[in-house]
Enzyme design. Sequence first.
Site, PDB file in Angstrom:
ATOM      1  N   HIS A 197      -1.933   1.224  -9.560  1.00 48.07           N
ATOM      2  CA  HIS A 197      -2.560   0.238  -8.670  1.00 48.07           C
ATOM      3  C   HIS A 197      -3.248  -0.880  -9.470  1.00 48.07           C
ATOM      4  CE1 HIS A 197      -4.231  -0.221  -4.318  1.00 48.07           C
ATOM      5  NE2 HIS A 197      -4.077  -1.394  -4.898  1.00 48.07           N
ATOM      6  N   GLU A 242      -3.623   8.070  -3.730  1.00 46.68           N
ATOM      7  CA  GLU A 242      -4.121   7.683  -5.055  1.00 46.68           C
ATOM      8  C   GLU A 242      -5.442   8.373  -5.347  1.00 46.68           C
ATOM      9  OE1 GLU A 242      -4.262   3.415  -5.029  1.00 46.68           O
ATOM     10  OE2 GLU A 242      -2.142   3.263  -4.553  1.00 46.68           O
ATOM     11  N   ARG A 250       0.868  -1.182   0.000  1.00 50.22           N
ATOM     12  CA  ARG A 250       0.000   0.000   0.000  1.00 50.22           C
ATOM     13  C   ARG A 250       0.898   1.224   0.000  1.00 50.22           C
ATOM     14  NH1 ARG A 250      -3.683  -2.587  -1.389  1.00 50.22           N
ATOM     15  NH2 ARG A 250      -5.690  -2.963  -0.379  1.00 50.22           N
TER      16      ARG A 250
END
Lengths: 331, 331
Positions: A294, A276, A247
């Site tokens: 991602h 993000e 992450r």
Amino acid sequence: MTTSGEKAATKVVLLLIRRMEASFHAALRQRFHVLDFFASGEPLPAFLAAAAAAPEAPRAAIVMGADPARVDTAFLDAVPSLRCVVSLAVGVDFIDLDECARRGVVVANSGRVFSTDVADHAVGMLIDVLRRVSAAERFVRRGLWPLQGDYPLGSKLGGRRVGIVGLGNIGSLLAKRLEAFGCIVYYNSRRPKDSVSYRYFPNVYDLAAECDVLVVACALNKATRHIVDKDVLEALGKDGIIINIGRGANIDEAALVRALKEGRIAGAGLDVFENEPNVPRELLSMGNVVMTPHVAVFTSESMSDHLRDHTIGNLEAFFSGKPLLTPVLPQ
Amino acid sequence: MTTSGEKAATKVVLLLIRRMEASFHAALRQRFHVLDFFASGEPLPAFLAAAAAAPEAPRAAIVMGADPARVDTAFLDAVPSLRCVVSLAVGVDFIDLDECARRGVVVANSGRVFSTDVADHAVGMLIDVLRRVSAAERFVRRGLWPLQGDYPLGSKLGGRRVGIVGLGNIGSLLAKRLEAFGCIVYYNSRRPKDSVSYRYFPNVYDLAAECDVLVVACALNKATRHIVDKDVLEALGKDGIIINIGRGANIDEAALVRALKEGRIAGAGLDVFENEPNVPRELLSMGNVVMTPHVAVFTSESMSDHLRDHTIGNLEAFFSGKPLLTPVLPQ
């Protein structure tokens, strides 16, 4: 698996807080009475209030780790009938697990469904950073090859000492792949694993100091937030490379950007970011950084067949009173 | 290895037809009297004529597989004293082997020095094409993630049937890596290998028809020129992916461009091209193609230490009257 006809009489209500491809959506509708947030066009609070007020209150929800699907106190308060949350992600950092535990809400994640895809993507990014694939790609596409001649040499993968932070499903699959390339695998995790012979480091700083490459493959929780900080980057050193498929917040992103700008580490492959979909502007012009949006976790195959079966399996287990296939809560 | 002092009295003449990094160049100068084509600033014919007219005629040359270093009849005629050609490349398609054999000129290539790097790069390009790494990279760098949201899903590597054309050093190392990702390996070569259990296909067309991915990893010679042609691409089919880390002319490039334009194959990863450094213009705008500028074979590590030792080892073997370390001729 029961037929659609048998199910029709007893369809239970399912909250769906995720855009879903057509075949997955159809498979869910066949089994459940689906209340679809994105199809509703409503803001989340209004959608949840309407769902809670329906004749049969929803007991389960499918969620995904992106806004607006944070399963927090407000979410749980809005639908007090909820007793099961199935995440389509591996990580569940967007779910308030303490609050779920307190209320007796069980939580499942996607288990190993995506693990191989994440491990594959991590290897691809590592080769990309070392061998400068994306950068060389830009060189070719801009027509620079005939003008500038030979492209600068990349670096070898074999013999590299790769430190994996978090040797769970993903980390283990990654280690297996790296071994095939002749890499030397080290790892850090909460405790040493009996099942592997890789060298264990009880802390990330010492791991980074002994490694050429550091791969972040751990879950995000209080203990792993900014587990890679300024000091760990310093220990990794100016020839070191960092890959993040965990992450964004596993790394202190501001410290990472500074270290890259100042040449205190050699390069990075990043699939995840702290904020993000926003990527630090400074990274966008760096040639020694490979960035993907991602996507490590998703392929069309995992997203369709495997994940569909797995998700429905978790839901059917819940509604039959059986243990979840991949429980996060209860542990 | 003898010392520089011992060598000084007996330095033999070496033609160098390759730009060389400083440490490699110094290591050669320490052992040989080096006539350096690029340092001379002369056209090749004038350089060779001067070399042939020197008091001690050159008996060995180091060459690389790029213009102007074609070792053809004209080259061999210009320096009739030449008896040994050491190529820094694995492939020797730019050397007229028939003519060398006729004249008793021995030829060495770089052997296994580069094989792992090529195999690694091939895996990197395959992951890149399947998982859209370079394309996703462009998406992020252009700032499109916050504007357009989720990036389209890539495809899974595991379970893919990968057909390797040419199971030599590179192909074998590639196969080992692909197995770690759960790929199913098939291959084509002149004859089946007893040492492997992968399924063998006596011709490339049948291999392509059974595969999801075709990797060209063979040498370029008369039999393998355009071994991947229109029909093989057709057999590979619209979901098929082709990777080329052999030589550009192993593929009929015009047919490949047409197949990509018309969606008759799904994507390509190309490190080599028929007319390097020129890349077909149509490819430059394709999102499903990954292109690198003939860099699979090079890393700074292989280029410096390994290759230097290996090249000098071949030359010292020749000058001592011993067999070459990695002979191409005599076979």
